[in-house]
Design a protein around this motif. Structure first.
Motif, PDB file in Angstrom:
ATOM      1  N   GLY A 146       0.838  -1.195   0.000  1.00 59.58           N
ATOM      2  CA  GLY A 146       0.000   0.000   0.000  1.00 59.58           C
ATOM      3  C   GLY A 146       0.873   1.245   0.000  1.00 59.58           C
ATOM      4  O   GLY A 146       1.299   1.696  -1.071  1.00 59.58           O
ATOM      5  N   HIS A 147       1.169   1.789   1.162  1.00 59.11           N
ATOM      6  CA  HIS A 147       2.024   2.974   1.252  1.00 59.11           C
ATOM      7  C   HIS A 147       3.484   2.581   1.056  1.00 59.11           C
ATOM      8  O   HIS A 147       3.969   1.632   1.677  1.00 59.11           O
ATOM      9  CB  HIS A 147       1.856   3.635   2.619  1.00 59.11           C
ATOM     10  N   VAL A 148       4.179   3.315   0.182  1.00 62.02           N
ATOM     11  CA  VAL A 148       5.593   3.048  -0.091  1.00 62.02           C
ATOM     12  C   VAL A 148       6.428   4.173   0.511  1.00 62.02           C
ATOM     13  O   VAL A 148       6.382   5.314   0.062  1.00 62.02           O
ATOM     14  CB  VAL A 148       5.871   2.927  -1.604  1.00 62.02           C
ATOM     15  N   SER A 149       7.166   3.831   1.535  1.00 65.05           N
ATOM     16  CA  SER A 149       8.027   4.788   2.221  1.00 65.05           C
ATOM     17  C   SER A 149       9.483   4.476   1.899  1.00 65.05           C
ATOM     18  O   SER A 149       9.809   3.402   1.398  1.00 65.05           O
ATOM     19  CB  SER A 149       7.813   4.691   3.733  1.00 65.05           C
ATOM     20  N   PRO A 150      10.406   5.395   2.187  1.00 66.32           N
ATOM     21  CA  PRO A 150      11.825   5.089   2.001  1.00 66.32           C
ATOM     22  C   PRO A 150      12.266   3.830   2.742  1.00 66.32           C
ATOM     23  O   PRO A 150      13.121   3.082   2.262  1.00 66.32           O
ATOM     24  CB  PRO A 150      12.533   6.336   2.546  1.00 66.32           C
ATOM     25  N   GLU A 151      11.675   3.558   3.916  1.00 71.12           N
ATOM     26  CA  GLU A 151      12.057   2.375   4.675  1.00 71.12           C
ATOM     27  C   GLU A 151      11.758   1.086   3.917  1.00 71.12           C
ATOM     28  O   GLU A 151      12.405   0.058   4.145  1.00 71.12           O
ATOM     29  CB  GLU A 151      11.342   2.365   6.027  1.00 71.12           C
ATOM     30  N   ARG A 152      10.778   1.121   3.010  1.00 74.54           N
ATOM     31  CA  ARG A 152      10.444  -0.068   2.232  1.00 74.54           C
ATOM     32  C   ARG A 152      11.564  -0.472   1.286  1.00 74.54           C
ATOM     33  O   ARG A 152      11.603  -1.607   0.798  1.00 74.54           O
ATOM     34  CB  ARG A 152       9.155   0.167   1.429  1.00 74.54           C
ATOM     35  N   LEU A 153      12.498   0.455   1.015  1.00 70.97           N
ATOM     36  CA  LEU A 153      13.653   0.149   0.173  1.00 70.97           C
ATOM     37  C   LEU A 153      14.949   0.157   0.976  1.00 70.97           C
ATOM     38  O   LEU A 153      15.831  -0.679   0.744  1.00 70.97           O
ATOM     39  CB  LEU A 153      13.784   1.164  -0.973  1.00 70.97           C
ATOM     40  N   LEU A 154      15.068   1.117   1.884  1.00 74.01           N
ATOM     41  CA  LEU A 154      16.338   1.381   2.552  1.00 74.01           C
ATOM     42  C   LEU A 154      16.373   0.717   3.920  1.00 74.01           C
ATOM     43  O   LEU A 154      16.354   1.359   4.968  1.00 74.01           O
ATOM     44  CB  LEU A 154      16.555   2.890   2.668  1.00 74.01           C
ATOM     45  N   SER A 155      16.415  -0.605   3.900  1.00 75.31           N
ATOM     46  CA  SER A 155      16.450  -1.424   5.110  1.00 75.31           C
ATOM     47  C   SER A 155      16.822  -2.834   4.686  1.00 75.31           C
ATOM     48  O   SER A 155      16.922  -3.122   3.484  1.00 75.31           O
ATOM     49  CB  SER A 155      15.081  -1.424   5.803  1.00 75.31           C
ATOM     50  N   GLY A 156      17.033  -3.709   5.662  1.00 73.95           N
ATOM     51  CA  GLY A 156      17.297  -5.103   5.321  1.00 73.95           C
ATOM     52  C   GLY A 156      16.150  -5.728   4.547  1.00 73.95           C
ATOM     53  O   GLY A 156      16.356  -6.258   3.442  1.00 73.95           O
ATOM     54  N   PRO A 157      14.919  -5.657   5.078  1.00 78.90           N
ATOM     55  CA  PRO A 157      13.783  -6.150   4.295  1.00 78.90           C
ATOM     56  C   PRO A 157      13.633  -5.419   2.964  1.00 78.90           C
ATOM     57  O   PRO A 157      13.182  -6.007   1.976  1.00 78.90           O
ATOM     58  CB  PRO A 157      12.586  -5.874   5.217  1.00 78.90           C
ATOM     59  N   GLY A 158      14.012  -4.139   2.925  1.00 77.98           N
ATOM     60  CA  GLY A 158      13.930  -3.371   1.685  1.00 77.98           C
ATOM     61  C   GLY A 158      14.856  -3.910   0.614  1.00 77.98           C
ATOM     62  O   GLY A 158      14.490  -3.976  -0.572  1.00 77.98           O
ATOM     63  N   LEU A 159      16.073  -4.292   0.994  1.00 75.49           N
ATOM     64  CA  LEU A 159      16.994  -4.913   0.031  1.00 75.49           C
ATOM     65  C   LEU A 159      16.375  -6.174  -0.570  1.00 75.49           C
ATOM     66  O   LEU A 159      16.481  -6.416  -1.781  1.00 75.49           O
ATOM     67  CB  LEU A 159      18.310  -5.265   0.721  1.00 75.49           C
TER      68      LEU A 159
END
Length: 330
Positions: free
Chosen positions: A188-201
């Motif tokens: 749903g909501h896409v935040s920077p944390e959705r990419l820039l984190s371990g799960p984001g990688l």
């Protein structure tokens, strides 16, 4: 400060898995007697602190600062990813402490910035540090921490913790538009944390594979990093490249938000491990790619924090500032 035990205090950096404790010399913020315990070993934070004091024979130290990975708003603190809940005032009373300062973990990381030595940071790209100007810090790990630090003069600093990792993430390339839609369908909501984190990688790896019409097995963040560093998996290399490009954009936004002429600093567990790939990435280009304000960001220095225990050092820095600012006799 008077000589003797009052030169020292206890600092802690509490995560969802491990609790780190250290003695800090308040005159120079040097750390020793560092211990790391699994949080699950103790029923409460108070028990963990008492165990540390007993193990290191530090019952004469009555000033304590704790950085903890959760919001700190008011007296009652409840950890996000562990079951510890406590009252700051009750804990201070129970342990008969003079000072018990509890702060968000990125408040502590922000407070460590003025104490960083040249050997504690590595600059990426151009730019200069202008003293007595705001600084920004962000760190990718399990999530994305974000904060600012504002100098107040006379070696006093105001940390500004926030939840900047959860603002809207902005796509700027065709691949990123695809990633945006891929993640939006999943979360749903896409935040920077959705990419820039371990799960984001891990999500980036799957999204870029889908963009290239490839079917791949999921990889852990650790494996993606390992393959990218070794050059043994092209998709992992592309994933890390996208990670750094997005990190540059977000870091550049922070620089503009508070005119952080004092520098932008990157902490967390992921970037220091991927440091060999940072210089050849688009990080700095995207940091400066701000249209009419590209020249503004070109002047701002960007660093990776390489210090071993920035959270412990920052907690000590905040405690030192708090003690010094207290009226005599308190």
């Amino acid at each position: 400060m008077a000589k003797g035990a009052t030169d020292f205090a206890i600092v802690a950096d509490i995560g969802g898995t491990n609790a780190r404790f250290s003695r800090v010399r308040l005159t120079d913020l040097s750390l020793d007697k560092v211990q790391v315990y699994p949080c699950a070993q103790f029923a409460s934070l108070s028990d963990a602190l008492q165990h540390y004091r007993q193990q290191e024979q530090l019952f004469d130290l009555l000033d304590v600062a704790i950085a903890i990975a959760c919001p700190v708003q008011g007296d009652v603190v409840q950890m996000t990813n562990f079951h510890w809940t406590f009252s700051i005032q009750q804990m201070r009373s129970d342990l008969q402490l003079n000072t018990l300062l509890v702060m968000n973990d990125f408040t502590a990381v922000a407070m460590c910035l003025p104490a960083l030595k040249e050997t504690d940071r590595i600059q990426c790209g151009q730019g200069d540090v202008q003293l007595n100007h705001p600084m920004a810090v962000l760190g990718a790990g399990t999530g994305l921490g974000v904060g600012h630090l504002v100098p107040l003069g006379s070696q006093q600093y105001l940390p500004l913790p926030g939840e900047g990792g959860h603002v809207d993430w902005a796509a700027t390339t065709e691949q990123e538009w695809f990633i945006q839609q891929f993640l939006a369908e999943r979360y749903g909501h896409v935040s920077p944390e959705r990419l820039l984190s371990g799960p984001g990688l891990e999500d980036l790896y799957q999204a870029i594979a889908a963009y290239q019409h490839k079917t791949v097995e999921p990889l852990s963040a650790a494996d993606i990093s390992r393959h990218a560093l070794a050059g043994s998996n092209e998709l992992a290399e592309q994933t890390v490249a996208q990670f750094f490009a997005s990190l540059g954009s977000v870091a550049g936004n922070l620089a503009l938000t508070l005119s952080t002429l004092g520098g932008v600093y990157i902490g967390g567990g992921i970037v220091p491990k991927l440091l060999p790939l940072l210089g050849s990435s688009d990080f700095r280009q995207r940091f400066e790619q701000k249209g009419r304000f590209a020249g503004f960001n070109e002047r701002i220095a960007t660093f990776v924090i390489t210090a071993d225990q920035p959270g412990l050092t920052g907690a000590g820095m905040y405690l030192k500032q708090t003690i010094i600012s207290q009226p005599q006799g308190e």
